[in-house]
Design a protein around this motif. Structure first.
Motif, short mmCIF file in Angstrom:
data_model
loop_
_atom_site.label_atom_id
_atom_site.label_comp_id
_atom_site.label_asym_id
_atom_site.label_seq_id
_atom_site.Cartn_x
_atom_site.Cartn_y
_atom_site.Cartn_z
N ALA A 82 -33.17 85.46 -36.36
CA ALA A 82 -32.15 84.66 -35.70
C ALA A 82 -32.65 84.11 -34.37
N SER A 83 -32.11 82.95 -34.02
CA SER A 83 -32.42 82.36 -32.73
C SER A 83 -31.30 82.72 -31.76
N PHE A 84 -31.61 83.51 -30.76
CA PHE A 84 -30.59 83.97 -29.83
C PHE A 84 -31.18 84.00 -28.44
N LYS A 85 -30.65 83.19 -27.58
CA LYS A 85 -31.10 83.18 -26.20
C LYS A 85 -29.89 83.01 -25.30
N ALA A 86 -29.91 83.67 -24.17
CA ALA A 86 -28.81 83.53 -23.23
C ALA A 86 -29.33 83.74 -21.83
N THR A 87 -28.71 83.07 -20.90
CA THR A 87 -29.03 83.23 -19.49
C THR A 87 -27.79 83.73 -18.79
N TRP A 88 -27.96 84.81 -18.04
CA TRP A 88 -26.82 85.42 -17.37
C TRP A 88 -27.09 85.49 -15.88
N GLN A 89 -26.08 85.23 -15.12
CA GLN A 89 -26.19 85.29 -13.67
C GLN A 89 -25.37 86.46 -13.15
N PHE A 90 -26.03 87.36 -12.42
CA PHE A 90 -25.36 88.51 -11.85
C PHE A 90 -25.05 88.20 -10.39
N LYS A 91 -23.79 87.98 -10.12
CA LYS A 91 -23.38 87.66 -8.77
C LYS A 91 -23.22 88.93 -7.94
N ARG A 92 -23.38 88.79 -6.64
CA ARG A 92 -23.23 89.90 -5.69
C ARG A 92 -24.23 91.02 -5.94
N GLY A 93 -25.26 90.74 -6.73
CA GLY A 93 -26.34 91.71 -6.91
C GLY A 93 -26.07 92.82 -7.88
N ARG A 94 -24.84 92.91 -8.47
CA ARG A 94 -24.53 93.99 -9.38
C ARG A 94 -23.67 93.49 -10.52
N GLY A 95 -23.81 94.14 -11.67
CA GLY A 95 -23.00 93.75 -12.81
C GLY A 95 -23.39 94.56 -14.03
N ALA A 96 -22.60 94.44 -15.09
CA ALA A 96 -22.86 95.16 -16.33
C ALA A 96 -22.69 94.21 -17.50
N LEU A 97 -23.58 94.34 -18.49
CA LEU A 97 -23.59 93.46 -19.65
C LEU A 97 -23.90 94.30 -20.88
N LEU A 98 -23.08 94.17 -21.93
CA LEU A 98 -23.23 94.98 -23.13
C LEU A 98 -23.11 94.10 -24.37
N PHE A 99 -24.09 94.25 -25.29
CA PHE A 99 -24.07 93.55 -26.57
C PHE A 99 -23.81 94.56 -27.68
N LEU A 100 -22.92 94.24 -28.61
CA LEU A 100 -22.67 95.06 -29.79
C LEU A 100 -22.92 94.19 -31.01
N THR A 101 -23.83 94.61 -31.89
CA THR A 101 -24.10 93.85 -33.10
C THR A 101 -23.34 94.42 -34.29
N GLU A 102 -22.67 93.54 -35.02
CA GLU A 102 -21.86 93.89 -36.19
C GLU A 102 -20.93 95.09 -35.93
N PRO A 103 -20.12 95.03 -34.88
CA PRO A 103 -19.22 96.15 -34.57
C PRO A 103 -18.04 96.23 -35.54
N CYS A 104 -17.53 97.44 -35.68
CA CYS A 104 -16.37 97.69 -36.53
C CYS A 104 -15.51 98.76 -35.85
N SER A 105 -14.19 98.60 -35.87
CA SER A 105 -13.30 99.52 -35.19
C SER A 105 -12.58 100.44 -36.16
N LEU A 106 -12.25 101.62 -35.66
CA LEU A 106 -11.40 102.58 -36.36
C LEU A 106 -10.29 102.98 -35.39
N SER A 107 -9.06 103.09 -35.87
CA SER A 107 -7.96 103.42 -34.97
C SER A 107 -6.91 104.27 -35.67
N LEU A 108 -6.14 104.99 -34.88
CA LEU A 108 -5.04 105.77 -35.44
C LEU A 108 -3.96 104.82 -35.96
N PRO A 109 -3.30 105.16 -37.05
CA PRO A 109 -2.18 104.33 -37.51
C PRO A 109 -1.06 104.36 -36.47
N PRO A 110 -0.37 103.24 -36.26
CA PRO A 110 0.62 103.16 -35.18
C PRO A 110 1.92 103.86 -35.51
N ASN A 111 2.69 104.07 -34.43
CA ASN A 111 4.10 104.51 -34.46
C ASN A 111 4.34 105.93 -34.93
#
Length: 224
Positions: A82-111
């Motif tokens: 795959a072709s994947f490129k990105a440019t990110w700018q971290f302002k104020r000298g600090r920051g956090a960046l997270l990539f998740l590939t093909e994520p899937c969620s699990l959750s409790l049934p509601p109510n």
């Protein structure tokens, strides 16, 4: 360190932010102590699986994306090509960046389930894992399928990918705790009646606002 699973309960360490496991509502021990009904919780209230996404990118408010080019139809099997490129700018000298590939969620049934669990004494003053997000690949930087790309600037860039597309990572999870009962001091204005999911409230991070140095800011009381 155990990966949080849906139905786990425990506390959060303020020093490390790590979830500290006490037990699971789906365990045999919990069933013997608090759930004698049949069928057991795992069969009657099994976790609900969400749809699998291509990618999730999560960033802090101090991180800004400048450009991105990626094939929206990319799959895990074709990540290496795959072709994947990105440019990110971290302002104020600090920051956090997270990539998740093909994520899937699990959750409790509601109510209904959360309404029943609010009566369980073991969950008082404990945090309940109500959802998790799992994925076969995570990273901070750019690139795909173990061939992450990162350059320019300073900082920490980490990434990983599980062979065969196994969901080996649980980078995100949600916590809830039982709400404290509302108290009304006015006879003509009784507190609202809560039911189901509203009996629980979301749990935030165990620390206060952080400064630019990443440390918790000290709150100075006003003497006036």
């Amino acid at each position: 360190m155990l990966r949080p699973e849906v139905g786990d309960f425990g506390t959060i360490s303020k020093e490390t932010g790590v979830f500290e496991y006490d037990g699971s509502i789906y365990s045999d021990e919990f069933a013997e102590e608090y759930w004698s009904d049949k069928p057991r919780l795992r069969e009657k209230f099994a976790p609900v699986k969400g749809s699998r996404e291509t990618m999730i990118i999560i960033k802090s408010s101090s991180v800004r994306q400048l450009d991105l080019a990626a094939n929206p139809e990319v799959t895990l099997a074709s990540f290496a090509e795959a072709s994947f490129k990105a440019t990110w700018q971290f302002k104020r000298g600090r920051g956090a960046l997270l990539f998740l590939t093909e994520p899937c969620s699990l959750s409790l049934p509601p109510n209904e389930l959360l309404k029943k669990l609010v009566k369980v004494s073991a969950l008082k003053d404990r945090y309940l894992v109500t959802s998790v997000t799992k994925c076969p690949g995570v990273g901070t930087g750019g690139g795909l399928n173990g061939k992450w790309w990162s350059q320019k600037g300073t900082g920490v860039f980490k990434h990983g990918g599980a062979p065969g597309g196994e969901d080996a990572y649980t980078p995100l999870f949600s916590l809830k705790m039982i709400r404290k009962p509302l108290i009304s001091f006015r006879r003509d204005s009784p507190p609202p009646i809560r039911e189901g999911d509203d009996l629980w409230e979301d749990v935030g991070q165990p620390w206060g606002a952080l400064g630019d140095d990443g440390n918790e800011e000290e709150i100075i009381a006003d003497d006036d």
